[in-house]
Design a protein around this motif. Structure first.
Motif, short mmCIF file in Angstrom:
data_model
loop_
_atom_site.label_atom_id
_atom_site.label_comp_id
_atom_site.label_asym_id
_atom_site.label_seq_id
_atom_site.Cartn_x
_atom_site.Cartn_y
_atom_site.Cartn_z
N UNK A 1 -2.68 6.51 -10.34
CA UNK A 1 -2.21 7.84 -9.16
C UNK A 1 -3.34 8.64 -8.96
N UNK A 2 -4.58 8.01 -8.97
CA UNK A 2 -5.62 8.85 -8.67
C UNK A 2 -5.34 7.81 -7.31
N UNK A 3 -5.45 6.51 -7.48
CA UNK A 3 -6.05 5.81 -6.41
C UNK A 3 -5.21 6.08 -5.52
N UNK A 4 -3.35 6.14 -5.58
CA UNK A 4 -2.97 6.19 -4.69
C UNK A 4 -2.76 7.74 -4.10
N UNK A 5 -3.83 8.82 -4.85
CA UNK A 5 -3.60 9.81 -4.04
C UNK A 5 -4.86 9.94 -3.08
N UNK A 6 -5.62 9.04 -3.11
CA UNK A 6 -6.92 8.90 -2.37
C UNK A 6 -6.67 7.77 -1.12
#
Length: 153
Positions: free
Chosen positions: A109-114
């Motif tokens: 999720x954090x990679x997609x956010x970034x």
């Protein structure tokens, strides 16, 4: 959990995917590392190169800020954001996002956010030079829509 690491690199130089991922895997709290690498692609059938420009102080601050936002939203042990600038040819690596966490959901999720942030808000200006001429690349509606799911940072 130890203090999360943030690594932000804005450079003309290429980077080594394995080295960058291994650095995030080293933490004792890390159970998952997610990486995404973007490459220059020839969408116009005739792309000679892409010229990427930025303002160094502004770009570093903006990328560090979004990495800090990711750490505030998810239990991460580390974040790496690398973006190149200058003259890049089709097939060249243009950027990398990597996140590390105890669990895969937070890392994904954090990679997609970034990535969504980088595509729509990072202060880079891209010009395509093709066989037909050159022009600046505009942001896409789909990139804006992707960012909406996170409540625009």
């Amino acid at each position: 959990m130890s203090t999360p690491s943030i690594r932000v690199v804005v450079s003309e130089d290429d980077f080594d995917l394995g080295t960058e991922a291994a650095a995030l895997e080293a933490g004792p709290d890390t159970g998952a590392v997610v990486t995404f690498t973007g490459r220059v692609r020839d969408v116009a059938d005739g792309l000679r190169h892409m010229q990427i420009e930025h303002y160094p102080g502004m770009t570093d601050a903006a990328l560090t800020d979004i990495a800090q936002q990711a750490i505030a939203r998810w239990p991460l042990s580390g974040v790496t954001v690398i973006h190149r600038y200058g003259k890049l040819r089709p097939g060249d690596r243009i950027m990398m996002v990597a996140t590390a966490s105890r669990h895969r959901d937070a890392a994904f999720e954090s990679a997609a956010f970034l990535m969504d942030y980088l595509k729509s808000r990072a202060p880079f200006w891209k010009k395509e030079v093709t066989n037909q001429g050159e022009g600046w690349v505009a942001s896409c509606d789909s990139d804006e829509a992707a960012l909406d799911r996170w409540g625009k940072p």
